[in-house]
Design a protein around this motif. Structure first.
Motif, short mmCIF file in Angstrom:
data_model
loop_
_atom_site.label_atom_id
_atom_site.label_comp_id
_atom_site.label_asym_id
_atom_site.label_seq_id
_atom_site.Cartn_x
_atom_site.Cartn_y
_atom_site.Cartn_z
N LEU A 64 0.81 -1.21 0.00
CA LEU A 64 0.00 0.00 0.00
C LEU A 64 0.85 1.27 0.00
CD1 LEU A 64 -2.73 -1.11 2.58
CD2 LEU A 64 -3.12 -0.62 0.15
N SER A 65 1.87 1.29 0.85
CA SER A 65 2.62 2.53 1.05
C SER A 65 3.77 2.70 0.07
CB SER A 65 3.17 2.58 2.48
OG SER A 65 4.12 1.54 2.67
N GLN A 66 4.36 1.62 -0.37
CA GLN A 66 5.56 1.73 -1.21
C GLN A 66 5.30 1.31 -2.65
OE1 GLN A 66 8.80 -0.23 0.81
NE2 GLN A 66 8.35 0.77 2.75
N ALA A 67 4.47 0.30 -2.85
CA ALA A 67 4.17 -0.11 -4.22
C ALA A 67 2.96 0.61 -4.80
CB ALA A 67 3.94 -1.63 -4.27
N GLY A 68 2.15 1.23 -3.94
CA GLY A 68 1.00 1.98 -4.39
C GLY A 68 -0.13 1.14 -4.95
N ILE B 75 5.93 0.83 9.45
CA ILE B 75 5.45 1.35 8.17
C ILE B 75 4.12 2.05 8.45
CG2 ILE B 75 4.74 0.78 5.82
CD1 ILE B 75 6.43 -1.74 5.99
N THR B 76 4.14 3.35 8.40
CA THR B 76 2.96 4.11 8.81
C THR B 76 2.32 4.91 7.68
OG1 THR B 76 4.40 5.95 9.47
CG2 THR B 76 3.81 4.35 11.18
N SER B 77 3.08 5.25 6.67
CA SER B 77 2.55 6.12 5.61
C SER B 77 1.84 5.29 4.55
CB SER B 77 3.69 6.91 4.96
OG SER B 77 4.62 6.02 4.36
N GLY B 78 0.87 5.92 3.91
CA GLY B 78 0.20 5.30 2.77
C GLY B 78 -0.87 4.29 3.12
N ILE B 79 -1.22 4.16 4.40
CA ILE B 79 -2.28 3.22 4.79
C ILE B 79 -3.61 3.95 4.62
CG2 ILE B 79 -3.12 1.66 6.56
CD1 ILE B 79 -0.24 1.13 5.65
N GLY C 63 -3.11 0.53 12.35
CA GLY C 63 -2.86 1.63 11.42
C GLY C 63 -1.44 1.70 10.95
N ALA C 64 -0.65 0.68 11.27
CA ALA C 64 0.75 0.62 10.87
C ALA C 64 1.22 -0.82 10.99
CB ALA C 64 1.61 1.53 11.75
N ALA C 65 2.29 -1.15 10.26
CA ALA C 65 2.92 -2.46 10.37
C ALA C 65 4.20 -2.31 11.16
CB ALA C 65 3.21 -3.04 8.99
#
Length: 347
Positions: A113-117, A173-177, A263-265
């Motif tokens: 979700l956050s890095q591959a979009g 990993i918090t961004s893009g969720i 909300g984060a991994a």
């Protein structure tokens, strides 16, 4: 002279009523004892809920809708992990990798979700496929190649934990969720947390599969006596393999729920989720469906521990009470399981 005959003075001798046979007493007491054993854990849960609800120190906070919703939401992931553990255990195996598979799938979903979009549905699907693949690999190692289940599952858990740390570097990993996913873990529907509703649906589906389908009956037949199951036509290797695939799939779903709830991994290796799940599944063997793991018993055990920890925390117990209670419950579950197995063997 017979006890039933009259004496020479015309007085009838007293007749001694025969004492009930010991087997008859045991037979009468058996159903009562069996019923008590089946519902003892349920009664303990109800008693603890009442106790914490009426105590002045904890009552108002324990009864509050916010606390009830928090308990339901917090246990949703743990219940799903425990259900993942149920399938291999029904077939006679402990799967120590379910926590690590859950954590891995959470990281996979977050990374996609956050890095591959990737879109949310695709990222969720890939994460669940990763869990199913991990289960398939374990099934091949254990059911097909006959590797020791303890070594295979614990080795897999260690390997996945190392991969998680290597990828995340110990960071979250918090961004893009997307909020549509985190809303699942935080919002409610009709006053019930959405994540708890989804966990309940997973539990209901698992209950149906394990109790009302040929696959579920074959699982328990193999767990009871694999050789006898093979003699009546059960394809033991295939069913064992499928039990790990189903377990990995459910663990993958648990990973998505974990990401939604937090909300984060995180870089957690999953061991913190394994032991509460293992405790719940072992406790399920001594309640409701005695002698075998069950979905209903697992639900009771999950909330027994949750209610206990929540109530003790509201009473001002320190933070270490939770892990200590989990460990003590695990020891009690193992002890009672061993005692029950010993009694069954003697009978």
């Amino acid at each position: 002279m017979s006890l039933n005959s009259k004496s020479s003075v015309g007085v009838e001798s007293p007749v001694r009523e025969p004492e009930p046979d010991e087997s008859q007493r045991v037979e009468r007491a058996g159903p009562r004892r069996h019923t008590f054993q089946r519902y003892a854990l349920v009664m303990v849960l109800v008693l603890m809920i009442i106790t914490f609800a009426v105590l002045p120190e904890s009552g108002s906070a324990f009864r509050s809708p916010e606390n009830v919703r928090a308990m339901l939401a917090n246990q949703a992931v743990g219940l799903t992990v425990a259900i993942a553990l149920l399938f291999p255990m029904a077939a006679g195996y402990f799967d120590f990798s379910v926590g690590a598979v859950t954590a891995t799938c959470s990281v996979v979903a977050a990374a996609l979700l956050s890095q591959a979009g990737l879109p949310l549905p695709l990222a969720v699907l890939v994460a669940i496929i990763v869990g199913a693949t991990a289960g398939l690999i374990l099934g091949v190692l254990i059911a097909v190649l006959d590797m020791n289940a303890f070594i295979a599952t614990l080795g897999t858990a260690t390997l996945l934990g190392g991969l998680i740390f290597a990828y995340t570097g110990g960071l979250q990993i918090t961004s893009g969720i997307p909020s549509s996913l985190t809303d699942l873990g935080s919002l409610s529907v009709l006053g019930v947390p959405r994540i708890a509703v989804l966990a309940a649906l997973i539990a209901a589906a698992s209950w149906f599969v394990m109790g009302h389908t040929p696959f579920g009956r074959q699982l328990f037949a193999i767990g009871s006596n694999a050789r006898a199951a093979a003699l009546v036509g059960v394809r033991v290797t295939r069913v064992r393999l499928l039990s790990f695939v189903v377990s990995g799939t459910v663990a993958g779903i648990a990973g998505v729920l974990l990401l939604a709830r937090q909300g984060a991994a995180t870089s957690d290796n999953g061991m913190t989720m394994l032991f509460p799940a293992l405790t719940a599944v072992l406790l399920s063997t001594i309640t409701l469906e005695l002698g075998r793991p069950s979905v209903a018993g697992t639900v009771v055990a999950i909330f027994l521990v949750a209610v206990s920890v929540s109530g003790l925390t509201l009473l001002g117990a320190p933070a270490w009470v939770g892990p200590v209670f989990d460990g003590a419950a695990l020891l009690v579950a193992v002890a009672f399981t061993r005692l029950a197995a010993g009694r069954s063997n003697r009978s």
